[in-house]
Design a protein around this motif. Structure first.
Motif, PDB file in Angstrom:
ATOM      1  N   ASN A 105      19.188 -28.390  38.467  1.00 51.03           N
ATOM      2  CA  ASN A 105      18.481 -27.326  39.177  1.00 51.03           C
ATOM      3  C   ASN A 105      18.589 -27.493  40.692  1.00 51.03           C
ATOM      4  OD1 ASN A 105      16.573 -25.540  40.147  1.00 51.03           O
ATOM      5  ND2 ASN A 105      15.172 -25.878  38.437  1.00 51.03           N
ATOM      6  N   LYS A 106      19.633 -26.866  41.263  1.00 46.17           N
ATOM      7  CA  LYS A 106      19.868 -27.040  42.706  1.00 46.17           C
ATOM      8  C   LYS A 106      18.762 -26.418  43.557  1.00 46.17           C
ATOM      9  CE  LYS A 106      22.188 -23.022  41.863  1.00 46.17           C
ATOM     10  NZ  LYS A 106      23.150 -22.499  40.967  1.00 46.17           N
ATOM     11  N   ALA A 107      18.197 -25.300  43.071  1.00 48.14           N
ATOM     12  CA  ALA A 107      17.130 -24.653  43.840  1.00 48.14           C
ATOM     13  C   ALA A 107      15.921 -25.576  43.919  1.00 48.14           C
ATOM     14  CB  ALA A 107      16.750 -23.325  43.182  1.00 48.14           C
ATOM     15  N   VAL A 159      31.693 -24.363  47.151  1.00 38.43           N
ATOM     16  CA  VAL A 159      30.709 -24.750  46.137  1.00 38.43           C
ATOM     17  C   VAL A 159      30.112 -23.542  45.418  1.00 38.43           C
ATOM     18  CG1 VAL A 159      30.125 -26.982  47.167  1.00 38.43           C
ATOM     19  CG2 VAL A 159      28.928 -24.923  47.939  1.00 38.43           C
ATOM     20  N   ASN A 160      30.666 -22.368  45.692  1.00 37.63           N
ATOM     21  CA  ASN A 160      30.186 -21.184  44.985  1.00 37.63           C
ATOM     22  C   ASN A 160      31.377 -20.447  44.376  1.00 37.63           C
ATOM     23  OD1 ASN A 160      29.464 -18.036  45.092  1.00 37.63           O
ATOM     24  ND2 ASN A 160      27.656 -19.242  44.615  1.00 37.63           N
ATOM     25  N   GLY A 161      31.438 -20.455  43.061  1.00 35.47           N
ATOM     26  CA  GLY A 161      32.588 -19.890  42.365  1.00 35.47           C
ATOM     27  C   GLY A 161      32.668 -18.382  42.466  1.00 35.47           C
ATOM     28  N   THR A 162      31.505 -17.726  42.458  1.00 34.40           N
ATOM     29  CA  THR A 162      31.500 -16.263  42.503  1.00 34.40           C
ATOM     30  C   THR A 162      32.147 -15.764  43.792  1.00 34.40           C
ATOM     31  OG1 THR A 162      29.454 -16.307  41.247  1.00 34.40           O
ATOM     32  CG2 THR A 162      29.988 -14.240  42.362  1.00 34.40           C
ATOM     33  N   THR A 163      31.743 -16.343  44.911  1.00 33.32           N
ATOM     34  CA  THR A 163      32.294 -15.884  46.193  1.00 33.32           C
ATOM     35  C   THR A 163      33.756 -16.312  46.333  1.00 33.32           C
ATOM     36  OG1 THR A 163      31.233 -17.802  47.174  1.00 33.32           O
ATOM     37  CG2 THR A 163      30.163 -15.676  47.508  1.00 33.32           C
ATOM     38  N   ALA A 196      22.133 -14.160  45.719  1.00 35.71           N
ATOM     39  CA  ALA A 196      22.136 -15.622  45.917  1.00 35.71           C
ATOM     40  C   ALA A 196      23.550 -16.131  46.187  1.00 35.71           C
ATOM     41  CB  ALA A 196      21.563 -16.318  44.688  1.00 35.71           C
ATOM     42  N   ASP A 197      24.534 -15.514  45.548  1.00 35.58           N
ATOM     43  CA  ASP A 197      25.910 -15.944  45.742  1.00 35.58           C
ATOM     44  C   ASP A 197      26.511 -15.351  47.013  1.00 35.58           C
ATOM     45  OD1 ASP A 197      26.041 -17.512  43.382  1.00 35.58           O
ATOM     46  OD2 ASP A 197      26.279 -15.703  42.192  1.00 35.58           O
ATOM     47  N   ILE A 198      26.530 -14.011  47.097  1.00 30.20           N
ATOM     48  CA  ILE A 198      27.248 -13.417  48.238  1.00 30.20           C
ATOM     49  C   ILE A 198      26.485 -13.593  49.550  1.00 30.20           C
ATOM     50  CG2 ILE A 198      28.568 -11.789  46.818  1.00 30.20           C
ATOM     51  CD1 ILE A 198      26.779  -9.573  47.789  1.00 30.20           C
ATOM     52  N   TYR A 201      23.131 -18.153  49.785  1.00 30.78           N
ATOM     53  CA  TYR A 201      21.926 -18.958  49.501  1.00 30.78           C
ATOM     54  C   TYR A 201      22.241 -20.100  48.532  1.00 30.78           C
ATOM     55  CZ  TYR A 201      19.496 -15.072  51.707  1.00 30.78           C
ATOM     56  OH  TYR A 201      19.087 -14.123  52.610  1.00 30.78           O
ATOM     57  N   ASP A 202      23.007 -19.789  47.481  1.00 26.01           N
ATOM     58  CA  ASP A 202      23.376 -20.804  46.489  1.00 26.01           C
ATOM     59  C   ASP A 202      24.175 -21.927  47.173  1.00 26.01           C
ATOM     60  OD1 ASP A 202      24.063 -21.453  43.444  1.00 26.01           O
ATOM     61  OD2 ASP A 202      25.956 -21.475  44.534  1.00 26.01           O
ATOM     62  N   ALA A 203      25.116 -21.542  48.010  1.00 24.03           N
ATOM     63  CA  ALA A 203      25.937 -22.552  48.708  1.00 24.03           C
ATOM     64  C   ALA A 203      25.078 -23.373  49.672  1.00 24.03           C
ATOM     65  CB  ALA A 203      27.079 -21.869  49.459  1.00 24.03           C
ATOM     66  N   GLN A 205      21.916 -24.170  49.296  1.00 19.51           N
ATOM     67  CA  GLN A 205      21.147 -25.149  48.505  1.00 19.51           C
ATOM     68  C   GLN A 205      22.032 -26.346  48.158  1.00 19.51           C
ATOM     69  OE1 GLN A 205      19.941 -22.625  45.255  1.00 19.51           O
ATOM     70  NE2 GLN A 205      18.097 -21.949  46.291  1.00 19.51           N
ATOM     71  N   LYS A 206      23.278 -26.067  47.798  1.00 16.21           N
ATOM     72  CA  LYS A 206      24.190 -27.156  47.440  1.00 16.21           C
ATOM     73  C   LYS A 206      24.550 -27.983  48.681  1.00 16.21           C
ATOM     74  CE  LYS A 206      25.918 -24.556  43.475  1.00 16.21           C
ATOM     75  NZ  LYS A 206      26.821 -23.502  43.053  1.00 16.21           N
ATOM     76  N   ALA A 207      24.677 -27.306  49.830  1.00 20.24           N
ATOM     77  CA  ALA A 207      24.982 -28.023  51.075  1.00 20.24           C
ATOM     78  C   ALA A 207      23.849 -28.986  51.424  1.00 20.24           C
ATOM     79  CB  ALA A 207      25.204 -27.027  52.213  1.00 20.24           C
ATOM     80  N   ALA A 306      36.032 -26.939  37.662  1.00 22.16           N
ATOM     81  CA  ALA A 306      35.167 -25.809  37.296  1.00 22.16           C
ATOM     82  C   ALA A 306      33.780 -26.005  37.899  1.00 22.16           C
ATOM     83  CB  ALA A 306      35.073 -25.707  35.780  1.00 22.16           C
ATOM     84  N   GLY A 307      33.366 -25.029  38.701  1.00 23.98           N
ATOM     85  CA  GLY A 307      32.081 -25.144  39.394  1.00 23.98           C
ATOM     86  C   GLY A 307      30.924 -24.572  38.605  1.00 23.98           C
ATOM     87  N   ALA A 308      31.215 -23.976  37.470  1.00 28.64           N
ATOM     88  CA  ALA A 308      30.152 -23.378  36.653  1.00 28.64           C
ATOM     89  C   ALA A 308      30.655 -23.332  35.217  1.00 28.64           C
ATOM     90  CB  ALA A 308      29.819 -21.981  37.168  1.00 28.64           C
ATOM     91  N   GLY A 309      29.884 -22.661  34.363  1.00 24.43           N
ATOM     92  CA  GLY A 309      30.279 -22.557  32.949  1.00 24.43           C
ATOM     93  C   GLY A 309      29.404 -23.478  32.120  1.00 24.43           C
TER      94      GLY A 309
HETATM   95  N1  HSE Z   1      26.352 -19.014  40.885  1.00 32.17           N
HETATM   96  C1  HSE Z   1      27.078 -20.236  41.018  1.00 32.17           C
HETATM   97  C2  HSE Z   1      28.502 -19.929  41.446  1.00 32.17           C
HETATM   98  C3  HSE Z   1      27.195 -21.047  39.775  1.00 32.17           C
HETATM   99  O1  HSE Z   1      28.920 -18.774  41.501  1.00 32.17           O
HETATM  100  O2  HSE Z   1      29.200 -20.871  41.747  1.00 32.17           O
HETATM  101  C4  HSE Z   1      26.130 -22.047  39.570  1.00 32.17           C
HETATM  102  O3  HSE Z   1      25.892 -22.885  40.636  1.00 32.17           O
END
Ligand code: HSE
Length: 435
Positions: A105-107, A159-163, A196-198, A201-203, A205-207, A306-309
């Motif tokens: 849980n990165k958040a 660190v964000n696969g979606t972006t 959160a991705d675009i 914000y997600d990145a 949190q990981k940073a 793979a950063g997700a899945g």
């Molecule tokens: N939403 C994140 C991503 C996956 O696109 O990389 C989980 O951290």
């Protein structure tokens, strides 16, 4: 021969990762027991809805809605429910009851990491979180253990696969951000609400997690400078391609001296940047992740995958679980987080970087001289300048690449350019990283 008693594992959450963790625990029970020297006994799975459809076929009797009771008596609690509450309360309860914790849980870690690590340290519990950054990619353990004797100077992470999928799609097909996002949604990479991705914000949190670990200091997520990819245009991607760059959303964690005091500090930031197409990070395609680490003795290292899945991320969770279980067998306290360095997180204005600026200007005598003067007044040196003239409109497009300069000086230069009468518009500003 296995002599140690079974290690009781309570799972909180059975989403895409949780259900795969449960499946692998059950399917590979004997192999895992042989590796650990003790059996991992999945004692239950706490969920909101016992009857919800799952990604794996799991015994119904394992499910409960009573997480608090499930935690009691567990040796290890695996928290994969996501969100801040009730995850935070349950993790604290698990630690207080004597359990070790694995979380993805990165958040939660970004918002409450120091509180959770302090609670774990107080009772000698382990709190492991390989799955929180980079999905399947081993990056937390390498930073925490393999590089524990080195000095990490810089991390550049995708660190964000979606972006990364969206930017890669724009780069390879010429699609607009909207179209690439629509494809990401269709293929299940992007959430229904992709903010959160675009938005980065997600990145961010990981940073926070990577920087705290790499620099042995506590980095609050609020101190991370964050820019998402919402402003990235197809024109910027095409222009980057022509110049030999690719646009990537980077999480950057960097040691630097405070330019005002000379004291050591760190900068942690997320933004879309131009990366040379020859840099290893430029080869990270689709929804993959990669973390490029520069360490003083080890030199450059890259962690990729793979950063997700669900099943991929379950691999990271199981790795933590096995490591924790082995410690149960051999005894001794858990590894605590070291935040002894306590260095300042410096504002974005303190960094040194390069800008690529695209301007629309009037094509008239003296314009270039005025623009050059403006750069020189701000102490910013121009490295490259390309001009394309549009005879129809009587305007010229200038693409200006700067040498390295303080972010503040670069930002002030852009503000002055935008306000200058010869500049019709500042069409694009991107930082250049990784060169
Ligand atoms: N939403 C994140 C991503 C996956 O696109 O990389 C989980 O951290």
């Amino acid at each position: 021969m296995i002599e140690y008693r079974s290690i009781r594992v309570a799972l909180l959450g059975a989403g895409s990762v949780g259900s795969q963790v449960a499946r692998l625990l059950l399917e590979h029970a004997d192999e895992l027991a042989a590796r650990i020297g003790a059996k991992l006994e999945l004692v239950g799975i706490a969920v909101r809805d016992v009857d919800a459809k799952r990604d794996a076929d799991l015994p119904r009797e394992l499910f409960t809605t009573d997480a608090e009771t499930l935690i009691l008596g567990a040796d290890v609690v695996v928290e994969l429910m996501g969100g801040l509450e009730p995850a935070r309360t349950l993790v604290l309860q698990a630690i207080a009851s004597g359990a070790d914790v694995v979380t993805g849980n990165k958040a939660l870690l970004a918002a409450h990491g120091p509180e959770l690590f302090a609670a774990a340290e107080q009772v000698g519990a382990q709190l492991s979180y390989e799955a929180a950054v980079g999905g399947a990619i081993p990056i937390i353990r390498p930073l925490r253990e393999s590089l524990a004797g080195d000095r990490v100077d810089r991390i550049l992470g995708i660190v964000n696969g979606t972006t990364n999928f969206i930017l890669d799609r724009m780069d390879s097909t010429g699609a607009s951000l909207e179209d690439a996002l629509a494809t990401a949604t269709e293929l299940g990479y992007a959430e229904a609400d992709p903010t959160a991705d675009i938005g980065g914000y997600d990145a961010a949190q990981k940073a926070t997690i990577l920087a705290s670990l790499a620099f042995h200091t506590s980095v609050p997520v609020e101190a991370v400078h964050r820019e998402g990819i919402t402003g990235v245009t197809a024109e910027q991607i095409a222009s980057a391609q022509r110049a030999g760059y690719v646009v990537k959303l980077l999480a950057i964690c960097e040691r630097l001296a405070d330019p005002d005091t000379g004291d050591e500090g760190v900068s942690v930031r997320v933004y879309p940047a131009l990366v040379p197409r020859t840099h290893p990070l430029a080869a990270v395609r689709g929804a993959n992740n990669a973390v490029f680490v520069e360490a003083a003795a080890a030199g450059p290292l890259m962690f990729y995958g793979a950063g997700a899945g669900g099943v991929q991320t379950a691999s990271a969770v199981l790795g933590d679980l096995v490591a924790i279980a082995r410690r149960h067998v051999v005894g001794g306290p858990g590894t605590s987080e070291s935040t002894h360095a306590d260095v300042a997180v410096l504002p974005i204005g303190s960094i040194t970087t390069r800008y690529a600026i695209t301007l629309e200007v009037e094509d008239e005598p003296g314009v270039l001289a005025k623009i050059a003067k403006l750069f020189s007044e701000h102490g910013v040196s121009v490295e490259q300048l390309q001009q394309t003239v549009d005879e129809g409109s009587g305007r010229a497009t200038l693409v200006i690449g700067t040498h390295e300069a303080r972010e503040q000086a670069l930002a002030d230069t852009v503000a002055a350019l935008a306000a200058h009468p010869v500049v019709a518009s500042v069409a694009s500003v991107l930082r250049v990283e990784g060169s």
